[in-house]
Design a protein around this motif. Structure first.
Motif, PDB file in Angstrom:
ATOM      1  N   GLU A   1       0.865  -1.243  -0.059  1.00 53.22           N
ATOM      2  CA  GLU A   1       0.015  -0.054   0.128  1.00 53.22           C
ATOM      3  C   GLU A   1       1.039   1.441   0.073  1.00 53.22           C
ATOM      4  OE1 GLU A   1      -2.320   3.378   0.672  1.00 53.22           O
ATOM      5  OE2 GLU A   1      -1.118   2.325   2.676  1.00 53.22           O
ATOM      6  N   GLY A   2       0.752   2.045  -1.067  1.00 53.06           N
ATOM      7  CA  GLY A   2       1.593   3.288  -1.112  1.00 53.06           C
ATOM      8  C   GLY A   2       1.573   4.150  -0.076  1.00 53.06           C
ATOM      9  N   GLY A   3       0.664   4.566   0.736  1.00 52.54           N
ATOM     10  CA  GLY A   3       0.711   5.451   1.823  1.00 52.54           C
ATOM     11  C   GLY A   3       1.402   4.635   2.802  1.00 52.54           C
ATOM     12  N   GLU A   4       1.303   3.401   3.108  1.00 54.20           N
ATOM     13  CA  GLU A   4       2.104   2.906   4.278  1.00 54.20           C
ATOM     14  C   GLU A   4       3.557   2.839   3.981  1.00 54.20           C
ATOM     15  OE1 GLU A   4       2.525   1.401   7.921  1.00 54.20           O
ATOM     16  OE2 GLU A   4       0.284   2.190   7.061  1.00 54.20           O
ATOM     17  N   ILE A   5       3.880   2.723   2.625  1.00 53.55           N
ATOM     18  CA  ILE A   5       5.348   2.456   2.249  1.00 53.55           C
ATOM     19  C   ILE A   5       6.048   3.997   2.643  1.00 53.55           C
ATOM     20  CG2 ILE A   5       6.526   2.351   0.330  1.00 53.55           C
ATOM     21  CD1 ILE A   5       4.932   0.238  -0.819  1.00 53.55           C
ATOM     22  N   ALA A   6       5.330   4.907   1.862  1.00 53.76           N
ATOM     23  CA  ALA A   6       5.649   6.295   2.227  1.00 53.76           C
ATOM     24  C   ALA A   6       5.893   6.682   3.798  1.00 53.76           C
ATOM     25  CB  ALA A   6       4.508   7.100   1.469  1.00 53.76           C
ATOM     26  N   LYS A   7       5.044   6.261   4.622  1.00 56.08           N
ATOM     27  CA  LYS A   7       5.086   6.523   6.047  1.00 56.08           C
ATOM     28  C   LYS A   7       6.459   5.765   6.613  1.00 56.08           C
ATOM     29  CE  LYS A   7       0.293   6.852   7.115  1.00 56.08           C
ATOM     30  NZ  LYS A   7      -0.821   6.254   7.733  1.00 56.08           N
ATOM     31  N   VAL A   8       6.564   4.734   6.231  1.00 59.56           N
ATOM     32  CA  VAL A   8       7.807   3.833   6.700  1.00 59.56           C
ATOM     33  C   VAL A   8       9.201   4.546   6.153  1.00 59.56           C
ATOM     34  CG1 VAL A   8       9.031   1.630   6.563  1.00 59.56           C
ATOM     35  CG2 VAL A   8       6.482   1.680   6.965  1.00 59.56           C
ATOM     36  N   GLN A   9       9.157   4.749   4.857  1.00 55.80           N
ATOM     37  CA  GLN A   9      10.255   5.308   4.125  1.00 55.80           C
ATOM     38  C   GLN A   9      10.472   6.736   4.625  1.00 55.80           C
ATOM     39  OE1 GLN A   9       8.990   5.384  -0.095  1.00 55.80           O
ATOM     40  NE2 GLN A   9      10.471   3.724  -0.506  1.00 55.80           N
ATOM     41  N   GLN A  10       9.370   7.499   5.370  1.00 58.67           N
ATOM     42  CA  GLN A  10       9.661   9.039   5.840  1.00 58.67           C
ATOM     43  C   GLN A  10      10.395   8.674   7.407  1.00 58.67           C
ATOM     44  OE1 GLN A  10       6.172  10.992   7.012  1.00 58.67           O
ATOM     45  NE2 GLN A  10       7.141  12.873   6.811  1.00 58.67           N
ATOM     46  N   VAL A  11      10.001   7.711   7.879  1.00 59.97           N
ATOM     47  CA  VAL A  11      10.678   7.383   9.287  1.00 59.97           C
ATOM     48  C   VAL A  11      11.853   6.849   9.111  1.00 59.97           C
ATOM     49  CG1 VAL A  11      10.417   6.233  11.345  1.00 59.97           C
ATOM     50  CG2 VAL A  11       8.268   6.826  10.334  1.00 59.97           C
ATOM     51  N   ILE A  12      12.260   6.086   8.327  1.00 63.82           N
ATOM     52  CA  ILE A  12      13.587   5.772   7.978  1.00 63.82           C
ATOM     53  C   ILE A  12      14.626   6.941   7.541  1.00 63.82           C
ATOM     54  CG2 ILE A  12      14.946   4.337   6.386  1.00 63.82           C
ATOM     55  CD1 ILE A  12      12.747   2.428   6.015  1.00 63.82           C
ATOM     56  N   HIS A  13      14.037   7.894   6.664  1.00 66.11           N
ATOM     57  CA  HIS A  13      14.661   8.982   6.378  1.00 66.11           C
ATOM     58  C   HIS A  13      15.185   9.598   7.542  1.00 66.11           C
ATOM     59  CE1 HIS A  13      16.119  12.404   4.039  1.00 66.11           C
ATOM     60  NE2 HIS A  13      15.294  13.293   4.562  1.00 66.11           N
ATOM     61  N   LEU A  14      14.085   9.947   8.409  1.00 68.84           N
ATOM     62  CA  LEU A  14      14.498  10.812   9.421  1.00 68.84           C
ATOM     63  C   LEU A  14      15.431   9.935  10.423  1.00 68.84           C
ATOM     64  CD1 LEU A  14      10.915  11.820  10.384  1.00 68.84           C
ATOM     65  CD2 LEU A  14      12.536  13.240   9.599  1.00 68.84           C
TER      66      LEU A  14
END
Length: 250
Positions: free
Chosen positions: A94-107
């Motif tokens: 699910e694109g939205g969930e992937i984006a959330k996880v990627q955002q936290v990984i980036h931070l």
């Protein structure tokens, strides 16, 4: 940098045989497959990643020491143990969930690479990342094999009772199998016996208390179920290489 640098490791450029932090560390490998697929691989305590992991150049490895989760409440620690022991991987599509996880990984990566990185910030971001994964796992139940369920049941029981119950018999009887069978399953899944895992948990707790509190070695010995300070000191030095007092000084 401060000693906490030895408790967490984040890497995008690594070899298959990258050294882990320690046998008491846990690992997650985030494998990116475009914008609509992320494969998440888990390395529980005392295990290694599957041979299938690291076959792609597009991924991020996060390793961390167990005491980063033990410092929080027991419910959170049990949720994390469940996350790592239910099954070795799951897939996000699910694109939205992937984006959330990627955002936290980036931070998390940004803070980790900051020369003025904060231990509290890193630990908080790691917790946010783990809570995202726990929520996804709880919402997308996958069938577990019986042995994996028994491993998690043992770990769950141990987190609750290890201060008072240190014999393998207690855990085997509660789960409803023999000690021999319990040890066979744990050796197969974690490469350790029940007693070795309990001992490891006692050592982790002893280190945490020695660093975080003013409890005396005698008080700590009885808290961990030892009948004398001398037996606790021998146990601690055997596993750590230092006496409790020397470890506290260091």
């Amino acid at each position: 940098m401060a000693n906490w640098r030895n408790k967490i490791q984040i890497d995008e450029n690594f070899e298959r045989d990258l050294a882990l932090l320690s046998g008491n560390s846990m690992g997650i490998y985030f494998q990116f497959e475009g914008i609509h697929k992320m494969i998440i691989h888990f390395k529980p305590l005392n295990e290694v990643f599957s041979e299938e992991v690291f076959k792609t150049d597009s991924g991020v490895l996060v390793n961390f020491e167990r005491d980063l989760i033990d410092e929080d409440d027991i419910e959170y620690a049990l949720d994390v143990m469940s996350l790592f022991n239910k099954y070795p991987q799951f897939v996000l599509t699910e694109g939205g969930e992937i984006a959330k996880v990627q955002q936290v990984i980036h931070l998390l990566k940004t803070e980790f690479c900051n020369e003025e990185a904060s231990y509290i910030m890193l630990k908080t971001l790691l917790k946010v990342l783990l809570l995202h994964l726990i929520r996804h796992q709880n919402n997308n139940f996958l069938e577990q094999d019986l042995h994996q369920k028994r491993v998690f049941k043992f770990l769950e029981l141990m987190e609750t009772h290890f201060l008072n119950e240190t014999s393998a018999e207690f855990y085997a009887n509660t789960i409803g199998i023999s000690v021999k069978r319990l040890n066979q399953i744990l050796k197969e899944k974690l490469n350790l016996t029940a007693k070795q895992i309990i001992n490891q948990r006692q050592i982790t707790e002893a280190k945490r208390i020695l660093v975080k509190s003013e409890m005396t070695a005698k008080e700590l010995a009885f808290k961990l179920g030892f009948d004398s300070i001398s037996s606790f000191s021998r146990f601690f030095k055997k596993h750590v290489g230092l006496s409790p007092s020397d470890f506290k000084k260091h």
